[in-house]
Write a protein that holds these residues in place. Structure first.
Motif, PDB file in Angstrom:
ATOM      1  N   PHE A  11       0.886  -1.169   0.000  1.00 45.97           N
ATOM      2  CA  PHE A  11       0.000   0.000   0.000  1.00 45.97           C
ATOM      3  C   PHE A  11       0.915   1.207   0.000  1.00 45.97           C
ATOM      4  CE2 PHE A  11      -2.556  -3.341   1.951  1.00 45.97           C
ATOM      5  CZ  PHE A  11      -3.734  -3.248   1.209  1.00 45.97           C
ATOM      6  N   ARG A  14       4.515   1.093   1.453  1.00 48.89           N
ATOM      7  CA  ARG A  14       4.622   0.074   2.515  1.00 48.89           C
ATOM      8  C   ARG A  14       4.355  -1.307   1.935  1.00 48.89           C
ATOM      9  NH1 ARG A  14       4.371  -2.507   6.834  1.00 48.89           N
ATOM     10  NH2 ARG A  14       2.620  -3.049   8.178  1.00 48.89           N
ATOM     11  N   VAL A  16       3.484  -4.890   2.428  1.00 47.26           N
ATOM     12  CA  VAL A  16       2.832  -5.628   3.518  1.00 47.26           C
ATOM     13  C   VAL A  16       3.102  -7.129   3.374  1.00 47.26           C
ATOM     14  CG1 VAL A  16       0.613  -6.155   4.593  1.00 47.26           C
ATOM     15  CG2 VAL A  16       1.076  -3.849   3.784  1.00 47.26           C
ATOM     16  N   PRO A  35       2.296  -9.823  14.427  1.00 48.99           N
ATOM     17  CA  PRO A  35       2.068  -8.512  15.022  1.00 48.99           C
ATOM     18  C   PRO A  35       0.957  -7.724  14.323  1.00 48.99           C
ATOM     19  CG  PRO A  35       4.211  -8.614  13.916  1.00 48.99           C
ATOM     20  CD  PRO A  35       3.628  -9.979  13.854  1.00 48.99           C
ATOM     21  N   SER A  36       0.390  -6.795  15.060  1.00 47.14           N
ATOM     22  CA  SER A  36      -0.656  -5.928  14.525  1.00 47.14           C
ATOM     23  C   SER A  36      -0.105  -5.116  13.351  1.00 47.14           C
ATOM     24  CB  SER A  36      -1.089  -5.004  15.663  1.00 47.14           C
ATOM     25  OG  SER A  36      -2.348  -4.526  15.419  1.00 47.14           O
ATOM     26  N   GLY A  37      -0.889  -5.020  12.304  1.00 45.00           N
ATOM     27  CA  GLY A  37      -0.436  -4.283  11.111  1.00 45.00           C
ATOM     28  C   GLY A  37       0.461  -5.110  10.214  1.00 45.00           C
ATOM     29  N   GLY A  38       0.609  -6.389  10.535  1.00 44.06           N
ATOM     30  CA  GLY A  38       1.530  -7.251   9.788  1.00 44.06           C
ATOM     31  C   GLY A  38       0.958  -7.825   8.490  1.00 44.06           C
ATOM     32  N   GLY A  39      -0.330  -7.636   8.250  1.00 44.92           N
ATOM     33  CA  GLY A  39      -0.896  -8.086   6.967  1.00 44.92           C
ATOM     34  C   GLY A  39      -1.783  -9.321   7.047  1.00 44.92           C
ATOM     35  N   LYS A  40      -2.193  -9.743   8.258  1.00 45.59           N
ATOM     36  CA  LYS A  40      -3.025 -10.953   8.386  1.00 45.59           C
ATOM     37  C   LYS A  40      -4.389 -10.753   7.711  1.00 45.59           C
ATOM     38  CE  LYS A  40      -2.700 -10.778  12.887  1.00 45.59           C
ATOM     39  NZ  LYS A  40      -1.908  -9.523  12.948  1.00 45.59           N
ATOM     40  N   SER A  41      -5.014  -9.597   7.985  1.00 47.28           N
ATOM     41  CA  SER A  41      -6.334  -9.349   7.375  1.00 47.28           C
ATOM     42  C   SER A  41      -6.199  -9.215   5.865  1.00 47.28           C
ATOM     43  CB  SER A  41      -6.962  -8.070   7.945  1.00 47.28           C
ATOM     44  OG  SER A  41      -7.199  -8.224   9.316  1.00 47.28           O
ATOM     45  N   VAL A  42      -5.157  -8.548   5.411  1.00 45.76           N
ATOM     46  CA  VAL A  42      -4.937  -8.394   3.964  1.00 45.76           C
ATOM     47  C   VAL A  42      -4.788  -9.776   3.333  1.00 45.76           C
ATOM     48  CG1 VAL A  42      -3.292  -7.560   2.226  1.00 45.76           C
ATOM     49  CG2 VAL A  42      -3.957  -6.070   4.123  1.00 45.76           C
ATOM     50  N   GLN A  74     -12.920  -9.126  10.424  1.00 39.10           N
ATOM     51  CA  GLN A  74     -12.515  -8.605  11.726  1.00 39.10           C
ATOM     52  C   GLN A  74     -13.639  -7.685  12.231  1.00 39.10           C
ATOM     53  OE1 GLN A  74      -8.576  -6.905  11.509  1.00 39.10           O
ATOM     54  NE2 GLN A  74      -8.212  -7.352  13.658  1.00 39.10           N
ATOM     55  N   HIS A 192      -5.303 -12.720  18.211  1.00 36.27           N
ATOM     56  CA  HIS A 192      -4.243 -12.264  19.120  1.00 36.27           C
ATOM     57  C   HIS A 192      -4.367 -12.981  20.457  1.00 36.27           C
ATOM     58  CE1 HIS A 192      -2.587  -9.003  16.720  1.00 36.27           C
ATOM     59  NE2 HIS A 192      -3.823  -8.773  16.307  1.00 36.27           N
TER      60      HIS A 192
HETATM   61  N1  LIG Z   1      -7.114  -0.586   2.041  1.00 39.31           N
HETATM   62  C1  LIG Z   1      -5.941  -0.240   2.567  1.00 39.31           C
HETATM   63  N2  LIG Z   1      -5.365   0.922   2.205  1.00 39.31           N
HETATM   64  C2  LIG Z   1      -4.148   1.279   2.700  1.00 39.31           C
HETATM   65  N3  LIG Z   1      -3.457   0.539   3.582  1.00 39.31           N
HETATM   66  C3  LIG Z   1      -3.997  -0.615   3.983  1.00 39.31           C
HETATM   67  C4  LIG Z   1      -5.273  -1.068   3.495  1.00 39.31           C
HETATM   68  N4  LIG Z   1      -5.546  -2.260   4.045  1.00 39.31           N
HETATM   69  C5  LIG Z   1      -4.503  -2.558   4.854  1.00 39.31           C
HETATM   70  N5  LIG Z   1      -3.589  -1.564   4.818  1.00 39.31           N
HETATM   71  C6  LIG Z   1      -2.318  -1.539   5.549  1.00 39.31           C
HETATM   72  O1  LIG Z   1      -1.743  -2.814   5.448  1.00 39.31           O
HETATM   73  C7  LIG Z   1      -1.073  -3.134   6.665  1.00 39.31           C
HETATM   74  C8  LIG Z   1      -1.532  -4.487   7.141  1.00 39.31           C
HETATM   75  O2  LIG Z   1      -2.866  -4.381   7.584  1.00 39.31           O
HETATM   76  P1  LIG Z   1      -3.707  -5.577   8.150  1.00 39.31           P
HETATM   77  O3  LIG Z   1      -5.020  -4.994   8.524  1.00 39.31           O
HETATM   78  O4  LIG Z   1      -3.710  -6.698   7.211  1.00 39.31           O
HETATM   79  O5  LIG Z   1      -2.876  -5.985   9.450  1.00 39.31           O
HETATM   80  P2  LIG Z   1      -3.238  -7.096  10.521  1.00 39.31           P
HETATM   81  O6  LIG Z   1      -2.084  -8.024  10.633  1.00 39.31           O
HETATM   82  O7  LIG Z   1      -4.568  -7.667  10.195  1.00 39.31           O
HETATM   83  O8  LIG Z   1      -3.337  -6.225  11.858  1.00 39.31           O
HETATM   84  P3  LIG Z   1      -4.262  -6.495  13.150  1.00 39.31           P
HETATM   85  O9  LIG Z   1      -3.636  -7.630  13.893  1.00 39.31           O
HETATM   86  O10 LIG Z   1      -4.158  -5.213  13.922  1.00 39.31           O
HETATM   87  O11 LIG Z   1      -5.653  -6.777  12.699  1.00 39.31           O
HETATM   88  C9  LIG Z   1      -1.336  -1.996   7.630  1.00 39.31           C
HETATM   89  O12 LIG Z   1      -0.221  -1.132   7.615  1.00 39.31           O
HETATM   90  C10 LIG Z   1      -2.539  -1.307   7.044  1.00 39.31           C
HETATM   91  O13 LIG Z   1      -2.544   0.054   7.346  1.00 39.31           O
END
Ligand SMILES: Nc1ncnc2c1ncn2[C@@H]1O[C@H](COP(=O)(O)OP(=O)(O)OP(=O)(O)O)[C@@H](O)[C@H]1O
Ligand SMILES: [Mg+2]
Length: 250
Positions: A11, A14, A16, A35-42, A74, A192
């Motif tokens: 993104f 960054r 991911v 870790p949070s923000g590590g890309g699991k949801s993506v 989520q 988590h």
């Molecule tokens: N649509 C988007 N536009 C811009 N950045 C995004 C988008 N979706 C995700 N990101 C970025 O991608 C990175 C990974 O996000 P993601 O939500 O996958 O993390 P995560 O591991 O699920 O975190 P958490 O454990 O807090 O849920 C983050 O830096 C987030 O800001």
């Protein structure tokens, strides 16, 4: 089998996901941690085709497609302006809710499936309620019912207990384990809450710095995961002590 090959996603500047690969056994239940923000949801969204990757591929079981994926987002992500019934019916009718405009036979089939799934998660009596009238735990059960109503072969659960109190978290986790035993979808669950997650899963995938830093059983995690993965886990969960190498006496 679900196979993820060399996924990349960024993104802006960054990065991911930077080459994520793994393969899951059919009907297995797997934990995705990191870790949070590590890309699991993506990563889950890319598997469900609700987010694109820049490079790489997702390959489903023989004969399966993205239509066989159920995703629990989520925070649950219910449609607040729709009844519980319509939220759960949504994936069955391609979003054509309320279902009153559908042919009678379709409506009856949908009613049967939604009714039995709501009964399964203990919410049949709440079918006509709006999500705002429900507790957090009940809302999550609606999300779980919506993810499972189409009997998906692949089930993706994004942090199903986040923000819930301990009792509601245990109810959801127990329900997930029971429903997995019944329907046997190949499952990836992000959480988590490692104390609840790790005892439920056969295998752990750890996503760190855009790649799968560890892929193995909980026992292997204690034994052979990289130090940074072990220390991430041990702050949240008591790992079994690594089995000592046998001492060979001459
Ligand atoms: N649509 C988007 N536009 C811009 N950045 C995004 C988008 N979706 C995700 N990101 C970025 O991608 C990175 C990974 O996000 P993601 O939500 O996958 O993390 P995560 O591991 O699920 O975190 P958490 O454990 O807090 O849920 C983050 O830096 C987030 O800001
Ligand atoms: Mg997330």
């Amino acid at each position: 089998m679900l196979r993820v090959n060399d996924l990349y996603r960024s993104f802006g500047d960054r990065s991911v996901l930077q080459g994520v690969s793994f393969a899951l056994k059919p009907a297995s239940i797997n934990g995705l941690i990191g870790p949070s923000g590590g890309g699991k949801s993506v990563l889950l969204k890319i598997i469900a085709h609700t987010c694109k990757c820049e490079y790489g591929s997702v390959i489903f079981d023989k004969g399966a497609s993205v239509a066989d994926v159920g995703l629990m987002f989520q925070e649950g992500a219910l449609f607040d302006s729709m009844t519980v019934y319509d939220n759960v019916a949504f994936p069955l009718v391609g979003g054509k809710v309320p279902t009153t405009s559908l042919p009678r036979e379709v409506r009856e089939e949908v009613c049967e499936k939604v009714g039995s799934m709501l009964a399964r998660v203990g919410l049949l009596k709440a079918a006509s309620k709006m999500p705002g009238q429900l507790s957090g735990g009940m809302r999550r059960r609606v999300s779980l019912a919506r993810a499972l109503v189409g009997r998906p072969r692949i089930l993706l659960l994004d942090d199903p207990t986040s923000g819930l109190d301990p009792v509601a978290s245990s109810v959801i986790m127990d329900l997930i384990v029971e429903l997995h035993k019944e329907y046997r979808p190949t499952t990836v669950m992000v959480s988590h809450d490692l104390r609840r997650l790790l005892p439920c899963v056969e295998r752990v995938l750890a996503l760190f710095d855009g790649t799968i830093a560890f892929d193995g059983s909980v026992a292997d995690l204690a034994q052979s995961a990289p130090v940074f993965v072990r220390s991430f886990v041990s702050c949240r969960y008591e790992l079994p002590s690594p089995v000592a190498e046998p001492i060979v006496l001459e």
